[in-house]
Design a protein around this motif. Structure first.
Motif, PDB file in Angstrom:
ATOM      1  N   GLN A   1       0.853  -1.180   0.000  1.00 57.27           N
ATOM      2  CA  GLN A   1       0.000   0.000   0.000  1.00 57.27           C
ATOM      3  C   GLN A   1       0.892   1.234   0.000  1.00 57.27           C
ATOM      4  O   GLN A   1       1.530   1.558   1.008  1.00 57.27           O
ATOM      5  CB  GLN A   1      -0.896   0.028   1.239  1.00 57.27           C
ATOM      6  CG  GLN A   1      -1.752   1.284   1.380  1.00 57.27           C
ATOM      7  CD  GLN A   1      -2.764   1.424   0.255  1.00 57.27           C
ATOM      8  OE1 GLN A   1      -3.447   0.480  -0.088  1.00 57.27           O
ATOM      9  NE2 GLN A   1      -2.855   2.612  -0.319  1.00 57.27           N
TER      10      GLN A   1
ATOM     11  N   ALA B   1       2.369   4.686   0.594  1.00 53.81           N
ATOM     12  CA  ALA B   1       2.061   5.716   1.573  1.00 53.81           C
ATOM     13  C   ALA B   1       2.105   7.092   0.917  1.00 53.81           C
ATOM     14  O   ALA B   1       2.849   7.315  -0.048  1.00 53.81           O
ATOM     15  CB  ALA B   1       3.062   5.660   2.727  1.00 53.81           C
TER      16      ALA B   1
ATOM     17  N   SER C   1       3.266  10.556   0.009  1.00 52.18           N
ATOM     18  CA  SER C   1       4.618  11.099   0.051  1.00 52.18           C
ATOM     19  C   SER C   1       4.791  12.176  -1.001  1.00 52.18           C
ATOM     20  O   SER C   1       4.419  11.989  -2.160  1.00 52.18           O
ATOM     21  CB  SER C   1       5.648   9.993  -0.187  1.00 52.18           C
ATOM     22  OG  SER C   1       6.954  10.531  -0.274  1.00 52.18           O
TER      23      SER C   1
ATOM     24  N   ARG D   1      -6.749   9.218  -4.588  1.00 48.81           N
ATOM     25  CA  ARG D   1      -5.306   9.115  -4.442  1.00 48.81           C
ATOM     26  C   ARG D   1      -4.671   8.839  -5.803  1.00 48.81           C
ATOM     27  O   ARG D   1      -5.180   8.047  -6.585  1.00 48.81           O
ATOM     28  CB  ARG D   1      -4.950   8.004  -3.455  1.00 48.81           C
ATOM     29  CG  ARG D   1      -3.458   7.871  -3.177  1.00 48.81           C
ATOM     30  CD  ARG D   1      -3.183   6.925  -2.029  1.00 48.81           C
ATOM     31  NE  ARG D   1      -3.606   7.504  -0.756  1.00 48.81           N
ATOM     32  CZ  ARG D   1      -3.276   6.999   0.430  1.00 48.81           C
ATOM     33  NH1 ARG D   1      -2.526   5.903   0.508  1.00 48.81           N
ATOM     34  NH2 ARG D   1      -3.693   7.577   1.539  1.00 48.81           N
TER      35      ARG D   1
END
Length: 317
Positions: A186, A188, A190, A279
């Protein structure tokens, strides 16, 4: 082009404005939002001939036009992709682009210095590769040497523009399985990546329905890098994938083509707009001293507060 040359994001389900629109889609797209997306020039589709970008008027698109989600579009089809089936097994990755008659395509327009861009990435967004296979003009076969380093499910994207007047760029995709154990990662969130001694940072935020300013900065040992060289006809080359379905969009530096020997940096600025929240996985290629480096970011596009929606949307639809 000056050091703050803009990155222009085009194509698959995102709207990003560099003085133009960049269309981004969420995993589930409300119909009223999808109907008002605006995109710039099909730049993923590319509209370049002989390496020159044609920047035209904006046009509307819908969820049906998302790029990088189908093996066929615009009368063209990505053939089955042949590749080694297991980790560590040497061989070739190869495929053809077929026309409506099922015949191999052997002529392409040049976009970003290449006739075809091949993107390969695992389903969790890891192990991204951006490469350029060779074309056998006699058979229409694209190929390059290939070895898998990790098992998993991979998406292969062929990003190209057929030759011919008024041809638009297409991004076709297929899925490959590579045998072996696979534990998905997964990614993250950043905005900073350290790669090959360089620190690449992204400042700013994506907000669904509202434009915002983003800046990418490249430094080394705390010092600004001002020697960014053109790569594929631009100072920065970005690919973005939407997490979840990996809808694809191609990005490149906006503005005049860099002159031979010209350099830029450390900052590249652009305006970005995401009409829906979600995302996104961003992969930036940049070149210094003849070597290409790749930085990765994971960003979240939040829903903009009501009343701050961008006027790039046409409420009449």
């Amino acid at each position: 082009m000056n050091a703050g040359g803009r990155l222009a994001l085009y194509g698959a389900g995102l709207v990003v404005a560099f003085g133009a629109a960049f269309a981004v889609a969420g995993a589930v797209v409300p119909g009223d939002i999808a109907a008002t997306w605006v995109k710039k020039d099909e730049m993923n589709g590319h509209t370049e001939e002989a390496g020159t970008a044609a920047h035209g008027a904006s046009e509307h698109t819908t969820a049906d036009a998302l790029k990088g989600l189908s093996l066929s579009a615009g009368g063209f089809t990505l053939s089955p992709v042949e590749a080694p089936g297991a980790v560590g097994e040497g061989g070739e990755l190869s495929f053809r682009i077929l026309d409506e008659a099922g015949e191999p395509v052997t002529s392409y327009a040049t976009a970003h210095d290449k006739e075809l861009h091949l993107i390969v990435v695992r389903s969790d967004g890891m192990l991204f590769r951006h490469v350029h296979p060779e074309l056998d003009t006699g058979t229409g076969l694209w190929s390059l040497p290939w070895t898998w380093t990790d098992a998993g499910t991979y998406r292969v994207y062929a990003d190209f523009t057929p030759s011919g007047k008024d041809a638009v760029g297409l991004t076709l995709t297929r899925t490959l399985q590579v045998a072996g154990s696979f534990a998905p990662t997964q990614p993250a969130l950043s905005k900073v990546d350290d790669v090959d001694g360089y620190t690449v940072s992204l400042e700013g935020d994506l907000a669904a329905g509202a434009s915002g300013e983003l800046t990418i900065t490249v430094t080394r040992d705390g010092e600004p890098v001002t020697t960014l060289q053109p790569y594929l006809g631009a100072f920065g080359h970005l690919v973005a994938l939407r997490e979840g379905d990996l809808a694809y969009l191609h990005v490149h530096a906006e503005g005049d083509d860099p002159e031979a020997g010209e350099t830029s940096g450390p900052e590249i600025g652009f305006m970005a707009e995401a009409p829906t929240a979600g995302r996104y996985l961003l992969y930036l290629d940049f070149q210094v001293d003849g070597t290409v480096h790749s930085a990765e970011f994971v960003v979240e596009a939040a829903q903009a507060p009501h009343g701050e929606q961008s006027d790039t949307h046409d409420d009449s639809h």
